[in-house]
Design a protein around this motif. Structure first.
Motif, PDB file in Angstrom:
ATOM      1  N   CYS A  46       0.827  -1.210   0.000  1.00  0.00           N
ATOM      2  CA  CYS A  46       0.000   0.000   0.000  1.00  0.00           C
ATOM      3  C   CYS A  46       0.863   1.263   0.000  1.00  0.00           C
ATOM      4  O   CYS A  46       0.539   2.255  -0.659  1.00  0.00           O
ATOM      5  CB  CYS A  46      -0.933  -0.007   1.207  1.00  0.00           C
ATOM      6  N   PHE A  49       1.796   1.770  -3.468  1.00  0.00           N
ATOM      7  CA  PHE A  49       0.706   2.389  -4.221  1.00  0.00           C
ATOM      8  C   PHE A  49       0.767   3.906  -4.096  1.00  0.00           C
ATOM      9  O   PHE A  49       0.660   4.640  -5.087  1.00  0.00           O
ATOM     10  CB  PHE A  49      -0.658   1.916  -3.700  1.00  0.00           C
ATOM     11  N   GLY A  70      -3.498   8.770  -2.174  1.00  0.00           N
ATOM     12  CA  GLY A  70      -3.978   7.428  -1.841  1.00  0.00           C
ATOM     13  C   GLY A  70      -4.110   7.151  -0.355  1.00  0.00           C
ATOM     14  O   GLY A  70      -4.261   5.997   0.052  1.00  0.00           O
ATOM     15  N   PHE A 204      -8.282   7.532  -8.274  1.00  0.00           N
ATOM     16  CA  PHE A 204      -7.243   6.635  -7.771  1.00  0.00           C
ATOM     17  C   PHE A 204      -7.805   5.734  -6.675  1.00  0.00           C
ATOM     18  O   PHE A 204      -7.604   4.506  -6.674  1.00  0.00           O
ATOM     19  CB  PHE A 204      -6.081   7.485  -7.228  1.00  0.00           C
ATOM     20  N   LEU A 208      -8.811   1.667  -7.563  1.00  0.00           N
ATOM     21  CA  LEU A 208      -7.995   0.636  -6.913  1.00  0.00           C
ATOM     22  C   LEU A 208      -8.793  -0.161  -5.885  1.00  0.00           C
ATOM     23  O   LEU A 208      -8.618  -1.381  -5.758  1.00  0.00           O
ATOM     24  CB  LEU A 208      -6.782   1.279  -6.243  1.00  0.00           C
ATOM     25  N   LEU A 212      -9.256  -4.208  -6.134  1.00  0.00           N
ATOM     26  CA  LEU A 212      -8.829  -5.125  -5.075  1.00  0.00           C
ATOM     27  C   LEU A 212     -10.010  -5.879  -4.463  1.00  0.00           C
ATOM     28  O   LEU A 212      -9.878  -7.036  -4.082  1.00  0.00           O
ATOM     29  CB  LEU A 212      -8.060  -4.361  -4.004  1.00  0.00           C
ATOM     30  N   ALA A 231      -2.466  -7.553  -6.042  1.00  0.00           N
ATOM     31  CA  ALA A 231      -1.929  -6.274  -5.578  1.00  0.00           C
ATOM     32  C   ALA A 231      -0.582  -6.005  -6.243  1.00  0.00           C
ATOM     33  O   ALA A 231      -0.290  -4.872  -6.666  1.00  0.00           O
ATOM     34  CB  ALA A 231      -1.782  -6.287  -4.061  1.00  0.00           C
ATOM     35  N   ALA A 234      -1.107  -4.818  -9.795  1.00  0.00           N
ATOM     36  CA  ALA A 234      -1.414  -3.387  -9.851  1.00  0.00           C
ATOM     37  C   ALA A 234      -0.162  -2.541  -9.679  1.00  0.00           C
ATOM     38  O   ALA A 234       0.028  -1.537 -10.375  1.00  0.00           O
ATOM     39  CB  ALA A 234      -2.448  -3.041  -8.782  1.00  0.00           C
TER      40      ALA A 234
END
Length: 336
Positions: A46, A49, A70, A204, A208, A212, A231, A234
C-alpha cells in the motif's frame, strides 16, 4: 503538496514534527494490535501504491502540477493507523532518496499527508458508508472521503506556507521562508485540489478499491488465506506507466527551485528577491534527485526510480513482518 526544504521555518517544522510523535506512537501501538503478522507486507504494498501515485503528476493550466496520494484508500484497506505508518515511510523514502519533500519538513509533510489526510478521509468514508447498504454506496463513500482527505491536507499546507511571511522576516521586511501570505497560498493550493487533483484522488481511490475488492477480497477481511498476487499486478502496472507523469510540465505550487522565486509573479509583480532562509538553510544531496539518474534517459530513470522506491518499501515491511513473526514464535517457545 510535498513541502521542500527551507520553505517553512525550522521552528514550524519542529512544532509539526513534535505533533507527529504521539501520532506515530499511537499508530504503531494500534497496528500491533489490529494487523495480523501475515498482513504486514500488505502495508508495504500500500505504501508503494501511494509512492507510485505521487509520481503521476497531473498538469493544471498555468504550469502547476499535482498528484494523488492514496491515503484514504490505504485507510479503507488497512485502517487509518496502518495508513499513517505506510504514508510516513513512503514520504521518508521520497525525501531521503529522491529529494521529493524536505528532511527538515518531513514532520510537516507527514502531518498533512500521513495524519490529516488518512484519518479525515477514513472517518468521512465510515460516516457516509453507514448511510448506505450497497457496493455503490461504499464506492461513493470512498470517493467523498478521499476528496475531503486530500483537500484538508492541501488546506493545512496552504496555512503552513501562508503564515511564514507573517512570522519570519528580516530587517527589510522581506520573508525569510515562503514569501506568499494566506491570501495567495490558500487560493493557489485549493483551486487545484478542489478540482483536478481532488478528482484524481477520487479516481485513484475508487478504481484501486474496486479492483482489489474484485480480485483480492480476502485483503479486506480478517479471515481466509491472504494472497498479494493481484496487488503486485497493480503495482507493476503503475511502475510501467509511471513515466506518463513526466508529460506534466511545470511544478507544484510551493515546490519551486528557490533561485526561481525572484522572478515569480503572484502579487502583481515579480518577488524580486530570494528569501534568505532558503539560501542559507539545510540541504541534502540525494541519490536520485527528482527521480533522475545521471546518464539515463528521463523515462527510464523514472521507471528505475519507481522500482527502487517500491522495492525499498516492500522489503522494509516484509522484514518487519519477518521479525515480528520470529519474535512471536520465540515468545511462544519460551512459554512452552
Amino acid at each position: 503538496m510535498h513541502i521542500p526544504e527551507n520553505y517553512l521555518s525550522p521552528s514550524t517544522c519542529a512544532v509539526l514534527g513534535a505533533a507527529m510523535l504521539p501520532v506515530w506512537g499511537i499508530a504503531i501501538k494500534n497496528v500491533k494490535k489490529e494487523i495480523k503478522k501475515e498482513k504486514l507486507p500488505f502495508i508495504g504494498i500500500c505504501a508503494a501504491f501511494s509512492f507510485l501515485g505521487m509520481m503521476f503528476n497531473i498538469p493544471l493550466p498555468g504550469g502547476t502540477t499535482g498528484h494523488a496520494v492514496g491515503g484514504t484508500l490505504i485507510a479503507i484497506l488497512l485502517g487509518p493507523h496502518a495508513a499513517c505508518l505506510a504514508l510516513s515511510v513512503a514520504l521518508l523514502i521520497q525525501a531521503l532518496f529522491f529529494g521529493d519533500g524536505g528532511i527538515i519538513a518531513f514532520g510537516a509533510n507527514c502531518f498533512n499527508m500521513a495524519f490529516l489526510l488518512p484519518y479525515a478521509g477514513y472517518y468521512v468514508y465510515r460516516l457516509i458508508k453507514s448511510k448506505f447498504n450497497s457496493a455503490k454506496g461504499e464506492m461513493f463513500a470512498a470517493g467523498i472521503g478521499s476528496f475531503v482527505g486530500i483537500n484538508l491536507a492541501a488546506f493545512a499546507a496552504a496555512i503552513e506556507f501562508g503564515i511564514q511571511p507573517m512570522l519570519f522576516t528580516n530587517e527589510l521586511g522581506q520573508a525569510l521562508y515562503c514569501p506568499y501570505p494566506l491570501s495567495i497560498s490558500i487560493p493557489a493550493m485549493m483551486v487545484g485540489h478542489l478540482t483536478l487533483f481532488g478528482l484524481a484522488e477520487v479516481i485513484f481511490t475508487v478504481a484501486l478499491l474496486a479492483f482489489l475488492k474484485k480480485t483480492s477480497p480476502e485483503l479486506l477481511r480478517e479471515e481466509g488465506k491472504i494472497s498479494f498476487k493481484f496487488a503486485y499486478v497493480a503495482v507493476i502496472a503503475f511502475i510501467l506507466f509511471c513515466p506518463l507523469g513526466l508529460l506534466a510540465t511545470g511544478t507544484a505550487w510551493g515546490e519551486w527551485d528557490p533561485k526561481d522565486l525572484a522572478e515569480l509573479d503572484f502579487m502583481g509583480k515579480p518577488l524580486g528577491y530570494v528569501p534568505q532562509g532558503m539560501t542559507t538553510g539545510f540541504s541534502l544531496d540525494v541519490l536520485f534527485p527528482d527521480y533522475a539518474i545521471s546518464g539515463l534517459p528521463e523515462w527510464f530513470a523514472y521507471i528505475l526510480s519507481a522500482i527502487i522506491g517500491t522495492a525499498i518499501l516492500v522489503i522494509l515491511f516484509k522484514l518487519t513482518a519477518y521479525f515480528a513473526k520470529n519474535k512471536q514464535e520465540a515468545a511462544c517457545m519460551s512459554l512452552c
